[in-house]
Design a protein around this motif. Structure first.
Motif, PDB file in Angstrom:
ATOM      1  N   ASP A 159       0.870  -1.172   0.000  1.00 38.52           N
ATOM      2  CA  ASP A 159       0.000   0.000   0.000  1.00 38.52           C
ATOM      3  C   ASP A 159       0.905   1.219   0.000  1.00 38.52           C
ATOM      4  O   ASP A 159       2.134   1.088   0.051  1.00 38.52           O
ATOM      5  CB  ASP A 159      -0.953   0.001   1.203  1.00 38.52           C
ATOM      6  CG  ASP A 159      -0.211  -0.191   2.521  1.00 38.52           C
ATOM      7  OD1 ASP A 159       0.633   0.674   2.848  1.00 38.52           O
ATOM      8  OD2 ASP A 159      -0.460  -1.178   3.232  1.00 38.52           O
ATOM      9  N   THR A 160       0.337   2.405  -0.047  1.00 41.79           N
ATOM     10  CA  THR A 160       1.174   3.598  -0.141  1.00 41.79           C
ATOM     11  C   THR A 160       1.705   4.051   1.211  1.00 41.79           C
ATOM     12  O   THR A 160       2.449   5.033   1.283  1.00 41.79           O
ATOM     13  CB  THR A 160       0.405   4.764  -0.793  1.00 41.79           C
ATOM     14  OG1 THR A 160      -0.785   5.046  -0.034  1.00 41.79           O
ATOM     15  CG2 THR A 160       0.027   4.408  -2.221  1.00 41.79           C
ATOM     16  N   LEU A 161       1.348   3.341   2.274  1.00 40.53           N
ATOM     17  CA  LEU A 161       1.858   3.682   3.599  1.00 40.53           C
ATOM     18  C   LEU A 161       3.092   2.863   3.954  1.00 40.53           C
ATOM     19  O   LEU A 161       3.884   3.273   4.803  1.00 40.53           O
ATOM     20  CB  LEU A 161       0.760   3.440   4.648  1.00 40.53           C
ATOM     21  CG  LEU A 161       0.933   4.032   6.044  1.00 40.53           C
ATOM     22  CD1 LEU A 161       1.031   5.549   5.981  1.00 40.53           C
ATOM     23  CD2 LEU A 161      -0.229   3.617   6.938  1.00 40.53           C
ATOM     24  N   HIS A 162       3.263   1.732   3.307  1.00 44.90           N
ATOM     25  CA  HIS A 162       4.364   0.823   3.632  1.00 44.90           C
ATOM     26  C   HIS A 162       5.235   0.631   2.392  1.00 44.90           C
ATOM     27  O   HIS A 162       4.926  -0.176   1.509  1.00 44.90           O
ATOM     28  CB  HIS A 162       3.817  -0.520   4.130  1.00 44.90           C
ATOM     29  CG  HIS A 162       2.970  -0.383   5.360  1.00 44.90           C
ATOM     30  ND1 HIS A 162       1.596  -0.287   5.298  1.00 44.90           N
ATOM     31  CD2 HIS A 162       3.312  -0.290   6.663  1.00 44.90           C
ATOM     32  CE1 HIS A 162       1.119  -0.164   6.529  1.00 44.90           C
ATOM     33  NE2 HIS A 162       2.138  -0.160   7.373  1.00 44.90           N
ATOM     34  N   LEU A 163       6.319   1.394   2.352  1.00 44.11           N
ATOM     35  CA  LEU A 163       7.158   1.449   1.154  1.00 44.11           C
ATOM     36  C   LEU A 163       8.602   1.059   1.422  1.00 44.11           C
ATOM     37  O   LEU A 163       9.457   1.243   0.561  1.00 44.11           O
ATOM     38  CB  LEU A 163       7.123   2.866   0.563  1.00 44.11           C
ATOM     39  CG  LEU A 163       5.753   3.382   0.128  1.00 44.11           C
ATOM     40  CD1 LEU A 163       5.846   4.834  -0.300  1.00 44.11           C
ATOM     41  CD2 LEU A 163       5.188   2.525  -1.003  1.00 44.11           C
ATOM     42  N   GLU A 164       8.868   0.500   2.574  1.00 43.40           N
ATOM     43  CA  GLU A 164      10.262   0.153   2.877  1.00 43.40           C
ATOM     44  C   GLU A 164      10.733  -1.003   2.008  1.00 43.40           C
ATOM     45  O   GLU A 164      11.861  -1.004   1.516  1.00 43.40           O
ATOM     46  CB  GLU A 164      10.425  -0.194   4.354  1.00 43.40           C
ATOM     47  CG  GLU A 164      11.878  -0.432   4.740  1.00 43.40           C
ATOM     48  CD  GLU A 164      12.073  -0.529   6.232  1.00 43.40           C
ATOM     49  OE1 GLU A 164      13.248  -0.540   6.671  1.00 43.40           O
ATOM     50  OE2 GLU A 164      11.070  -0.609   6.975  1.00 43.40           O
ATOM     51  N   GLU A 165       9.874  -2.010   1.815  1.00 43.94           N
ATOM     52  CA  GLU A 165      10.207  -3.123   0.939  1.00 43.94           C
ATOM     53  C   GLU A 165       9.299  -3.108  -0.274  1.00 43.94           C
ATOM     54  O   GLU A 165       8.078  -2.989  -0.159  1.00 43.94           O
ATOM     55  CB  GLU A 165      10.103  -4.459   1.679  1.00 43.94           C
ATOM     56  CG  GLU A 165      11.236  -4.680   2.653  1.00 43.94           C
ATOM     57  CD  GLU A 165      11.424  -6.146   3.018  1.00 43.94           C
ATOM     58  OE1 GLU A 165      10.831  -7.008   2.335  1.00 43.94           O
ATOM     59  OE2 GLU A 165      12.166  -6.409   3.972  1.00 43.94           O
ATOM     60  N   LEU A 166       9.903  -3.211  -1.454  1.00 42.61           N
ATOM     61  CA  LEU A 166       9.199  -3.171  -2.719  1.00 42.61           C
ATOM     62  C   LEU A 166       9.510  -4.428  -3.513  1.00 42.61           C
ATOM     63  O   LEU A 166      10.554  -5.058  -3.326  1.00 42.61           O
ATOM     64  CB  LEU A 166       9.643  -1.957  -3.547  1.00 42.61           C
ATOM     65  CG  LEU A 166       9.847  -0.626  -2.836  1.00 42.61           C
ATOM     66  CD1 LEU A 166      10.583   0.340  -3.757  1.00 42.61           C
ATOM     67  CD2 LEU A 166       8.506  -0.041  -2.427  1.00 42.61           C
ATOM     68  N   LEU A 167       8.613  -4.778  -4.419  1.00 39.96           N
ATOM     69  CA  LEU A 167       8.900  -5.785  -5.435  1.00 39.96           C
ATOM     70  C   LEU A 167       9.060  -5.051  -6.756  1.00 39.96           C
ATOM     71  O   LEU A 167       8.188  -4.270  -7.149  1.00 39.96           O
ATOM     72  CB  LEU A 167       7.780  -6.815  -5.526  1.00 39.96           C
ATOM     73  CG  LEU A 167       7.475  -7.600  -4.256  1.00 39.96           C
ATOM     74  CD1 LEU A 167       6.372  -8.625  -4.511  1.00 39.96           C
ATOM     75  CD2 LEU A 167       8.719  -8.288  -3.713  1.00 39.96           C
ATOM     76  N   VAL A 168      10.176  -5.265  -7.438  1.00 44.65           N
ATOM     77  CA  VAL A 168      10.444  -4.527  -8.675  1.00 44.65           C
ATOM     78  C   VAL A 168      10.754  -5.499  -9.798  1.00 44.65           C
ATOM     79  O   VAL A 168      11.249  -6.611  -9.574  1.00 44.65           O
ATOM     80  CB  VAL A 168      11.611  -3.531  -8.494  1.00 44.65           C
ATOM     81  CG1 VAL A 168      11.400  -2.666  -7.252  1.00 44.65           C
ATOM     82  CG2 VAL A 168      12.955  -4.229  -8.423  1.00 44.65           C
ATOM     83  N   SER A 169      10.492  -5.053 -11.015  1.00 43.50           N
ATOM     84  CA  SER A 169      10.783  -5.888 -12.178  1.00 43.50           C
ATOM     85  C   SER A 169      12.259  -5.760 -12.564  1.00 43.50           C
ATOM     86  O   SER A 169      12.975  -4.855 -12.121  1.00 43.50           O
ATOM     87  CB  SER A 169       9.897  -5.477 -13.355  1.00 43.50           C
ATOM     88  OG  SER A 169      10.192  -4.147 -13.750  1.00 43.50           O
TER      89      SER A 169
END
Length: 427
Positions: free
Chosen positions: A389-399
């Motif tokens: 969600d836009t509140l939890h951005l510490e860990e992301l999945l990226v292509s």
């Protein structure tokens, strides 16, 4: 919700790019002792000198998603009682909770704020008192119980707003003008769209402060991890003034953002009112489709997919209109009455956030269609990020297409490959 659609005729037979886990490196220093910080700030302000034995003091509550809000509120209540006051909570949330007193008490309970948890009564009403008008003739309203109190302590988080940019955005002034203004105050501020937000909130708040016996404000700042980073007590003269404006600057310096300026696809697992007032933060996704109001400079995202609603939002899907594609599961969870009361109260500012995007039966269908239509013909070259969600951005999945940028950014750490976990059957 029944989707009467031959999905086979439009199903995107599109491979999805492999994903990799990435962590943003943030330097944060959350408050170690929140209770001590609240007491220290109220002491520093000298508020005790204004309190007489038996003084009835209204304490505001109502903003969602604030870390430690129960502890902060309960500590303020205890401090007031220690100095001889008789505090009580007033819901200050505009038209939320279906614009009913019972609905607002129920929303407070979802935040963890109950009479037992904060140690004082909750007095809820949608009745207001008209305090007067500001220079342009706009009437100003205030919660009747708060107005009838001997004093008011305003508590709220200071943060950037999701619909406009100004020296004062979300915070103590907005809690006064919109929160304590109840449905009438919220509708007045939003009926002239961005003008009301930019030009009316501060003078309305100032009138409430002056005629509504506001004693002080207790401002909360949060870091990129949504932890309590600072608690600052402000005198009433600084609510909507330079003191609050300076805290907004500090807040913006700490807020979490996506670490990429341009994306083809953003996949958001969930949206909800407990995440942001607009379901997903417009400052994070770079979208602000309000006529006459420029969007954030970054990021630029071609297609946004939203997969689900949070349980805590209880069907309020405000913000779903900011997405391009969603799922039948999300659509089936929408409480349209609650959503539309919220959206329509916000007027022009809300309309752009309430429409239902293209709705597909499964998560796999939704993401594949986004990849197919995002403007990048090679699925393996799609610049895609998936977030909870836009509140939890510490860990992301990226292509894979973003890995070069990840390796060149010292604030990003590559953790390894990840799996696509998506519903493929629908409900």
């Amino acid at each position: 919700m029944q989707i009467t659609l031959n999905i086979e005729s439009i199903r995107a037979d599109t491979p999805l790019p492999p994903l990799f886990r990435v962590r943003q490196r943030w330097q944060t220093a959350p408050i170690a002792d929140v209770t001590a910080a609240v007491r220290s700030e109220l002491d520093r302000l000298g508020l005790a000198a204004q309190i007489r034995p038996g003084m009835r003091i209204a304490v505001t509550a109502g903003s969602r998603g604030i870390a430690n809000i129960v502890q902060i509120t309960a500590t303020a209540v205890a401090w007031l009682r220690d100095h001889g006051a008789e505090p009580f909570i007033v819901p200050a949330m505009g038209s939320h909770g279906g614009a009913t007193a019972a609905g607002q008490v129920a929303l407070l309970a979802l935040l963890g704020i109950t009479e037992a948890s904060v140690g004082c009564p909750i007095r809820a009403t949608m009745e207001v008192v008209e305090l007067g008008t500001i220079a342009d003739g706009t009437p100003v309203y205030m919660d009747r119980f708060a107005f009838e109190a001997d004093g008011v302590l305003v508590i709220n988080r200071i943060k950037t707003h999701t619909s406009f940019k100004a020296p004062i955005e979300s915070g103590l002034a907005k809690m006064c003008a919109v929160g304590l203004g109840k449905r009438q105050g919220a509708e007045i501020v939003h009926r002239t769209a961005v003008y009301g937000l930019k030009e009316q909130i501060v003078p309305m708040a100032r009138l409430i402060v002056e005629r509504g016996r506001v004693l002080a404000g207790l401002a909360i700042l949060e870091d990129a991890r949504d932890q309590t980073a600072a608690i600052v007590a402000l005198p009433p003269t600084e609510i909507g003034g330079p003191g609050e404006a300076a805290l907004l600057v500090r807040s913006k310096e700490m807020m979490a953002r996506l670490p990429f300026d341009r994306l083809d696809v953003l996949v958001v697992d969930r949206i909800g009112k407990n995440i942001s007032g607009t379901g997903m933060d417009t400052n994070v996704i770079g979208r602000l489709p309000i006529p006459g109001e420029p969007p954030p400079d970054r990021p630029v995202i071609n297609v946004i997919v939203v997969l689900d609603l949070t349980p805590e939002t209880h069907g309020n899907a405000n913000g779903i209109g900011l997405a391009d594609i969603t799922t039948a599961r999300l659509a089936a969870k929408i409480d349209f009455h609650t959503t539309y009361v919220n959206v329509l109260t916000a007027g022009l500012v809300g309309l752009c956030k309430g429409g239902l995007p293209i709705t597909l039966p499964t998560e796999r269908d939704a993401v594949a269609m986004a990849v197919k239509t995002c403007g990048q013909p090679d699925p393996m070259a799609v610049r895609l990020v998936r977030i909870p969600d836009t509140l939890h951005l510490e860990e992301l999945l990226v292509s894979e297409a973003l890995l070069t940028e990840v390796s060149n950014n010292p604030d990003l750490e590559l953790l390894g490959p990840a799996e696509w976990i998506l519903d493929t059957m629908g409900e």
